[in-house]
Motif scaffolding. Sequence first.
Motif, PDB file in Angstrom:
ATOM      1  N   GLY A 126      -5.363 -13.814   8.969  1.00 45.51           N
ATOM      2  CA  GLY A 126      -5.691 -12.394   8.849  1.00 45.51           C
ATOM      3  C   GLY A 126      -5.785 -11.689  10.195  1.00 45.51           C
ATOM      4  O   GLY A 126      -5.447 -12.255  11.242  1.00 45.51           O
ATOM      5  N   ILE A 127      -6.286 -10.464  10.151  1.00 44.60           N
ATOM      6  CA  ILE A 127      -6.165  -9.561  11.296  1.00 44.60           C
ATOM      7  C   ILE A 127      -6.808 -10.088  12.580  1.00 44.60           C
ATOM      8  O   ILE A 127      -6.275  -9.911  13.668  1.00 44.60           O
ATOM      9  CB  ILE A 127      -6.709  -8.155  10.929  1.00 44.60           C
ATOM     10  N   PHE A 162      -0.123  -3.301  12.861  1.00 40.97           N
ATOM     11  CA  PHE A 162       0.971  -3.328  11.885  1.00 40.97           C
ATOM     12  C   PHE A 162       2.236  -3.876  12.537  1.00 40.97           C
ATOM     13  O   PHE A 162       2.914  -4.749  11.997  1.00 40.97           O
ATOM     14  CB  PHE A 162       1.244  -1.920  11.329  1.00 40.97           C
ATOM     15  N   SER A 205      -4.766 -11.683   3.678  1.00 40.67           N
ATOM     16  CA  SER A 205      -4.953 -10.342   4.241  1.00 40.67           C
ATOM     17  C   SER A 205      -3.726  -9.840   5.018  1.00 40.67           C
ATOM     18  O   SER A 205      -2.684  -9.650   4.417  1.00 40.67           O
ATOM     19  CB  SER A 205      -6.237 -10.294   5.062  1.00 40.67           C
ATOM     20  N   MET A 206      -3.826  -9.628   6.339  1.00 42.33           N
ATOM     21  CA  MET A 206      -2.603  -9.228   7.055  1.00 42.33           C
ATOM     22  C   MET A 206      -1.517 -10.281   6.830  1.00 42.33           C
ATOM     23  O   MET A 206      -0.327  -9.954   6.732  1.00 42.33           O
ATOM     24  CB  MET A 206      -2.876  -9.069   8.559  1.00 42.33           C
ATOM     25  N   ALA A 228      -3.340  -7.079   2.740  1.00 47.56           N
ATOM     26  CA  ALA A 228      -3.876  -5.942   3.508  1.00 47.56           C
ATOM     27  C   ALA A 228      -2.923  -4.737   3.459  1.00 47.56           C
ATOM     28  O   ALA A 228      -1.838  -4.809   2.879  1.00 47.56           O
ATOM     29  CB  ALA A 228      -4.108  -6.407   4.949  1.00 47.56           C
ATOM     30  N   PRO A 229      -3.344  -3.641   4.097  1.00 50.29           N
ATOM     31  CA  PRO A 229      -2.512  -2.421   4.060  1.00 50.29           C
ATOM     32  C   PRO A 229      -1.171  -2.527   4.785  1.00 50.29           C
ATOM     33  O   PRO A 229      -0.367  -1.590   4.721  1.00 50.29           O
ATOM     34  CB  PRO A 229      -3.409  -1.371   4.740  1.00 50.29           C
ATOM     35  N   LEU A 263      -9.263  -3.790  -0.969  1.00 49.63           N
ATOM     36  CA  LEU A 263      -7.823  -3.785  -0.706  1.00 49.63           C
ATOM     37  C   LEU A 263      -7.016  -4.214  -1.937  1.00 49.63           C
ATOM     38  O   LEU A 263      -5.811  -4.425  -1.856  1.00 49.63           O
ATOM     39  CB  LEU A 263      -7.491  -4.739   0.455  1.00 49.63           C
ATOM     40  N   HIS A 292     -13.545  -9.494   0.193  1.00 48.60           N
ATOM     41  CA  HIS A 292     -12.476  -9.913   1.110  1.00 48.60           C
ATOM     42  C   HIS A 292     -13.005 -11.122   1.877  1.00 48.60           C
ATOM     43  O   HIS A 292     -13.457 -11.003   3.018  1.00 48.60           O
ATOM     44  CB  HIS A 292     -12.184  -8.731   2.044  1.00 48.60           C
TER      45      HIS A 292
HETATM   46  C1  FER Z   1      -7.198  -2.252   7.023  1.00 45.11           C
HETATM   47  C2  FER Z   1      -8.015  -3.083   6.274  1.00 45.11           C
HETATM   48  C3  FER Z   1      -7.915  -4.464   6.427  1.00 45.11           C
HETATM   49  C4  FER Z   1      -6.244  -2.836   7.893  1.00 45.11           C
HETATM   50  C5  FER Z   1      -6.155  -4.194   8.016  1.00 45.11           C
HETATM   51  C6  FER Z   1      -6.980  -5.019   7.281  1.00 45.11           C
HETATM   52  C7  FER Z   1      -4.711  -2.524   9.639  1.00 45.11           C
HETATM   53  C8  FER Z   1      -6.815  -6.464   7.459  1.00 45.11           C
HETATM   54  C9  FER Z   1      -7.790  -7.339   7.202  1.00 45.11           C
HETATM   55  C10 FER Z   1      -7.576  -8.782   7.449  1.00 45.11           C
HETATM   56  O1  FER Z   1      -6.478  -9.199   7.855  1.00 45.11           O
HETATM   57  O2  FER Z   1      -8.507  -9.519   7.207  1.00 45.11           O
HETATM   58  O3  FER Z   1      -7.264  -0.931   6.911  1.00 45.11           O
HETATM   59  O4  FER Z   1      -5.461  -1.995   8.583  1.00 45.11           O
END
Ligand code: FER
Length: 421
Positions: free
Chosen positions: A87-88, A136, A173-174, A199-200, A232, A260
């Motif tokens: 994830g992010i 992104f 997520s990402m 994720a978005p 999400l 999440h």
């Molecule tokens: C967002 C909400 C969550 C977002 C990314 C995530 C870039 C990612 C979360 C993760 O990877 O855990 O608005 O925008």
Amino acid sequence: MLLKNWPAVLSLSVISVLPAAAYASDPADLPLPPRGFDTRDNSIPHGKVDVSVSYPTRNYGMRKVTVYMPPGYSTNQKYPVVYLHHGIGGNEVSWIGQGSNEGNADNIMDYLYSKQMAKPMIVVMPSGKMDGADDFARFANFGDVLLKDLIPWVEKTYSAATDADLRAISGLSMGGGQTFNFGFPNTDVFHYIGPYSAAPNTQQPSQTIKDVAAVKNNVKLIFISCGSADNLINNSRNYHDFLDQNNIEHIYQIEANEGHTKTVWNRSFYNFAQRIFLEDATGAGGAGGADGAGGAGETAGNGGGAGVGSGNGGGAGVGSGNGGGAGVGSGNGGGAGVGSGNGGGVPGSGAVTTGASATTGGQVSSSASGGTDEDTPVTEDSGCSVSVPGSEPGTPPWRFGIHLAALGALLFSARARRNRG
Ligand code: FER
């Protein structure tokens, strides 16, 4: 006579192990994993983990990846590979180690192997964030690296299979967004797609799925999961709806009251990992015919497959594959079994009195170019023959896995037919 040598107790265990393979509209509602499935257990064998090794990329220098190999890993065989994304805030170690804040893929694989619940596979956990203007872009830029740098490197460096039937993509997520974004446009590369809590960065299904038929034909399993309380969830639901609208089978697993969280990701990986790579050499069964209706089970794979059909009105089982296939059919009204394969096919037996109909869209391969005795059928006195092609003498647990898969598929098919009807 209903496959009398396949004990009923086995089918009961199938229900508990591989339930509710999934359909349109219904969340799959898979049961919670057993206690301890994601924690380190020193009483069971552990896979070997190459932590944070470097591989070259064309555009981003050396990058890091962690690679989990199953217990008993041997260069004498080629393993399927799942590419598992973080994830992010994560990196190449986010899915391993007891202190990981994202998931425990190593412990989960150890657990699954200790219960003979997964195919031996390599789990590749890259750092999936490259350089770029924003997150992104950084996560998007990994797509090209995955396809052109990492996969070739993995297949050169490890004892990894190179067939798309033996490649899966997954992530949280990402990394779930990456799974959608890289998986669906590349169904010639990945035949199993498992995004969790996407994720978005997730692109619209209309962007990633330009060819519905290719997805239907190529992808063996789509597993989408999310916590019901994850804000999400629309990213996942959106795909679920699109797949439903296009009659693309998939598992949509909603974890009740979860947000999440790592809980969702560990459960998801546990559920995904035990359902992938079941259709190749040592995997998968075809589905059976339904009572009264007749039906067909099919499977295909490089190593062969097994098909099982049974029904009072007649049923058909079809297996095919490069290594051989086996089919079993039985039924009061007649049943048919068909096996074919390049390495040797084993025809099932059983009089067809009502005709076998292939209702699941599977095809029967007739390219039995070997067709001799690579696979020795176990002849049952009911007139059915069963063989499990691709099983090496040293890997008996897979016989069980095959039965599980075959019977799971039987349930799957029967339910699908009911739903469609
Ligand atoms: C967002 C909400 C969550 C977002 C990314 C995530 C870039 C990612 C979360 C993760 O990877 O855990 O608005 O925008």
